[in-house]
Motif scaffolding. Structure first.
Motif, PDB file in Angstrom:
ATOM      1  N   ARG A   1     -13.749 -11.806   0.807  1.00 32.45           N
ATOM      2  CA  ARG A   1     -14.939 -12.650   0.020  1.00 32.45           C
ATOM      3  C   ARG A   1     -14.233 -13.379  -0.874  1.00 32.45           C
TER       4      ARG A   1
ATOM      5  N   ILE B   1     -14.471 -14.915  -3.932  1.00 30.72           N
ATOM      6  CA  ILE B   1     -15.731 -15.655  -4.276  1.00 30.72           C
ATOM      7  C   ILE B   1     -16.462 -16.092  -5.737  1.00 30.72           C
TER       8      ILE B   1
ATOM      9  N   LYS C   1     -27.633 -11.077   2.045  1.00 32.26           N
ATOM     10  CA  LYS C   1     -26.744 -11.451   3.155  1.00 32.26           C
ATOM     11  C   LYS C   1     -25.864  -9.859   3.510  1.00 32.26           C
TER      12      LYS C   1
ATOM     13  N   LEU D   1     -25.022 -10.255  -2.137  1.00 29.40           N
ATOM     14  CA  LEU D   1     -24.382 -11.479  -1.446  1.00 29.40           C
ATOM     15  C   LEU D   1     -25.674 -12.115  -0.833  1.00 29.40           C
TER      16      LEU D   1
ATOM     17  N   SER E   1     -25.145 -15.952  -0.315  1.00 28.80           N
ATOM     18  CA  SER E   1     -25.150 -17.058   0.321  1.00 28.80           C
ATOM     19  C   SER E   1     -23.116 -16.325   0.789  1.00 28.80           C
ATOM     20  N   ASP E   2     -23.188 -16.993   1.587  1.00 24.73           N
ATOM     21  CA  ASP E   2     -21.527 -16.646   2.153  1.00 24.73           C
ATOM     22  C   ASP E   2     -20.610 -16.666   0.867  1.00 24.73           C
ATOM     23  N   PHE E   3     -21.277 -17.435  -0.411  1.00 22.70           N
ATOM     24  CA  PHE E   3     -20.001 -18.163  -1.337  1.00 22.70           C
ATOM     25  C   PHE E   3     -20.777 -17.436  -2.829  1.00 22.70           C
ATOM     26  N   GLU E   4     -22.072 -16.969  -2.374  1.00 20.41           N
ATOM     27  CA  GLU E   4     -22.962 -16.780  -3.466  1.00 20.41           C
ATOM     28  C   GLU E   4     -22.885 -15.823  -3.534  1.00 20.41           C
ATOM     29  N   LEU E   5     -22.263 -14.725  -4.165  1.00 22.73           N
ATOM     30  CA  LEU E   5     -22.047 -12.962  -5.118  1.00 22.73           C
ATOM     31  C   LEU E   5     -23.455 -13.355  -6.403  1.00 22.73           C
TER      32      LEU E   5
ATOM     33  N   ARG F   1     -24.173 -10.235  -9.381  1.00 19.54           N
ATOM     34  CA  ARG F   1     -23.250  -8.998  -9.706  1.00 19.54           C
ATOM     35  C   ARG F   1     -24.373  -8.126 -10.441  1.00 19.54           C
TER      36      ARG F   1
END
Lengths: 176, 534
Positions: free
Chosen positions: A146, A148, B469, B517, B519-523, B525
């Motif tokens: 990813r 992202i 996720k 994670l 969503s697919d595009f949101e991480l 940390r």
């Protein structure tokens, strides 16, 4: 001592390898208020596995998205509403493609390929900023890479483990 | 725990051990805190209705305080004890910010333990200072000396009076050192009560003038030991002074039994499981020491003073003592095995080091005893004056070694047994990591180096459950040159994310990052630091 040198050298080589292995945009700069050919360079798979799916999230302010079809890959355009209405050569545009998915293909870990979109960078985007396109590579067995991460204030993309590919926005060229 | 080189010789380790446990400044847990609600470092949305502290052993609270974000301390008076858990009702008007719950409790072994846990309401405020558990050296030194005097009083004094009445079968008052030891023991026992109270309240030596210290001392399990032991000393005095021969013998016997029993009423050996074994073992250990050691001074005195009676007593001593010493050693082995647990703890813990030092001294003592028995007892029993003189000298040396053993054993008052340390080592380490997007409550079980389970509960910034996720832990220790290790987690039925069998190679401060994670595009940390014990 020799062992330590070797380990250090290996770490440097591997480290450098990782740095070059990010998914990136071939064209690094583009003016706002113009079309942009976003060429995503995918240099490897995930942890040695081939890539089957490439997903690109379209950031807000990017409209009129047209992906270039690829032989052996199925294209999917996920549409949705934009946060606001954008001007596209005089036409107000409030919805469109928000995610592109190339799936069903096989791109080996030892192979390279490019995935291309043609988009319009609206004038609502701010020149001087970097515009990021988060990308997810999916591989068999649920493994994914990813790309992202967006740099926080004071961070650069180099500080990130999984930076999203970005393009530096320039001032709109005159004549438009 | 310090790292110890197992290659070092046992004697050296034992000697450093004595030094170390005399110098060690860390107040170590006897009853260990096994959990707190809110957990240490937790951030809670609303003021908690109850605060709870769970311990490895049953405890009773001595001091409970809540330090508020503005630095004021409020005493917590409303609490309920449920088994090993202390449930405290906090003041109703707690504001937002970081609170420190400071506690001092006494466990069944009679030893007070203190500590602090921190929690925040709403959001953390500043960096609260946990109250340091400083060691009060004058109090500790006085406790140690009083404990040595107590042992001397019980074993030389009460044991001596018993020997005078039963072994020597003497009508006199017994040798002067025995009478002195009895009085010294009585004094030290009473003084120990006040010192115990000072230790319990964390008060300085001057607090002895305050009745509160004595009350606190009496309230601990050591209070029962003091009461029974003081009574035993009074009986021993009676056994010396009474005119009735039956009373003299009876009182000395009851004093011996009560004095030995008193030691089984408190202390961490008596508090250990299995109780049916440990308390009798402590009793037998104390009783046999008293019979054996108590006989030494009266025997020497009788041998020197009156040849005939002395020789008869020596004969009885020689027949009785081997049985006595056998039981003593057996009980000692039982106690050591339960308390130490694993042989490695002999070298790696202060308690084990003290035991090694004690064993070394005992070997010296037994060597001397063996020489006396096979070389001197025979000739002395036949009345050879030279052998009698040498035997008396040997007994004096034995008595000095015994005093050294008491001094070593008295340091156990300050060293938790490995059994209790093992419970403390199993305690998890936990941290709360907070960002504007999400927060994580991470628990590392056990919180020490080696294989651990790491689990995390992920919440949104608004304290709502957050459906992630994927969650990944990334551990690194830049100071030790350990590069990031990533560990994938699995979602558990209870909603937490868990990575089992993660090996944390070193103790120390680790960087722990939780990659969530969303969503697919949101991480997201979350980066924090966690202290891993050795």
């Amino acid at each position: 001592m020799l062992k330590r040198t070797l380990v250090t050298a290996a770490a440097l080589v591997l480290g450098a390898g990782t740095a070059f292995a990010h998914v990136s945009l071939q064209v690094k700069e583009a003016p706002v208020g113009s079309s942009y050919r976003a060429i995503f360079q995918v240099p490897h798979g995930c942890e040695g596995k081939p890539t089957n799916v490439v997903r690109v999230q379209i950031p807000e302010g990017v409209i009129a998205v047209k992906p270039q079809p690829k032989a052996g890959w199925t294209l999917e355009k996920v549409r949705g509403a934009y946060a606001k209405s954008y001007d596209y050569y005089g036409t107000p545009t409030s919805e469109g493609v928000k995610e592109i998915v190339w799936s069903g293909g096989t791109l080996g870990d030892d192979e390279y390929d490019e995935f291309v979109l043609r988009v319009y960078l609206t004038k609502d985007l701010k020149a001087g900023d970097t515009l990021y396109f988060p990308v997810v590579q999916e591989c068999p067995d649920g493994v994914a890479e990813r790309w992202i991460e967006l740099p926080a204030a004071g961070q650069s993309a180099d500080d990130l483990e999984l930076p999203a590919p970005g393009v530096k926005l320039l001032e709109a060229t005159s004549g438009h | 725990m310090r790292n110890r080189n197992p290659g070092r010789s046992g004697i050296l380790a034992a000697l450093t051990g004595i030094l170390w446990c005399c110098l060690t400044a860390a107040a170590m847990a006897h009853a260990a805190l096994t959990g707190a609600v809110p957990s240490d470092g937790a951030v809670v949305a609303a003021p908690p209705k109850t605060l709870s502290l769970s311990f490895s052993e049953p405890v009773s609270p001595l001091v409970l305080k809540l330090v508020l974000p503005d630095g004021r301390a409020r005493a917590l008076d409303t609490f309920v004890l449920r088994d090993r858990t202390l449930e405290i009702t906090p003041p109703a008007d707690l504001g937002t910010g970081t609170h420190v719950l400071t506690w001092r409790v006494v466990s069944e072994d009679g030893h007070p333990v203190g500590g602090s846990t921190i929690f925040s309401i709403g959001a953390p405020s500043g960096a609260p200072q946990a109250a340091a558990n400083a060691v009060d050296w004058p109090v500790r030194g006085a406790l140690w000396l009083a404990r040595i005097a107590l042992y001397a009083g019980l074993f030389f004094g009460i044991g001596g009076v018993f020997a005078v009445r039963w072994l020597i079968a003497d009508d006199g008052d017994g040798p002067a050192p025995v009478r002195a030891a009895t009085l010294l023991g009585l004094l030290a026992t009473v003084l120990s009560l006040g010192l115990q109270g000072l230790d319990a309240l964390g008060a300085p030596l001057s607090g002895l003038l305050d009745l509160a210290a004595w009350k606190a001392g009496l309230a601990t399990s050591f209070g029962a030991t003091v009461v029974v032991l003081a009574a035993a000393f009074c009986l021993a005095v009676l056994a010396t002074r009474s005119r009735s021969p039956a009373m003299r013998r009876g009182a000395s016997m009851v004093a011996l039994l009560a004095g030995s029993g008193a030691l089984a009423l408190s202390g961490h050996a008596s508090a250990a499981a299995p109780q049916w074994l440990m308390r009798p073992a402590v009793f037998v250990h104390a009783l046999t020491i008293a019979i054996w050691i108590g006989a030494l001074l009266p025997l020497a005195s009788a041998l020197r003073r009156d040849g005939e009676a002395g020789r008869k007593a020596l004969g009885r001593f020689s027949r009785l003592i081997p049985l006595c010493v056998g039981l003593l050693v057996l009980a000692g082995i039982v106690l050591a095995v339960v308390q130490v647990g694993k042989p490695a703890a002999l070298l790696s813990t202060a308690y084990g080091n003290v035991l090694l030092a004690k064993i070394a001294l005992l070997f010296l003592l037994f060597a001397l005893v063996a020489v006396n028995r096979w070389r001197l007892t025979g000739p002395a029993a036949k009345g050879e004056a030279k052998a009698v003189r040498r035997l008396c000298r040997a007994i004096a040396v034995e008595s000095l070694i015994v005093l050294a053993v008491f001094a070593v054993a008295a340091t156990w008052r300050f060293t938790p047994p490995p059994r209790a340390l093992a419970v403390a080592a199993a305690e998890p380490a936990s941290i709360h990591i907070h960002s504007d997007k999400a927060m994580a409550e991470v628990t590392v079980t056990p919180g020490g180096a080696g294989p651990v389970d790491i689990s995390a509960v992920i919440l949104s910034a608004e304290f709502e459950p957050l459906a992630a996720k994927e969650v990944t832990f990334v551990l690194s220790n830049p100071q030790a040159g350990v590069e990031p290790m990533r560990r994938k987690t699995e979602l558990q039925a209870d909603g937490s994310w868990r990575a089992a069998g993660v090996v944390i190679p070193l103790a120390g401060r680790w960087q722990l990052r939780v990659d969530v994670l969303i969503s697919d595009f949101e991480l997201v940390r979350l980066q924090g630091e966690i202290d891993i014990r050795s």
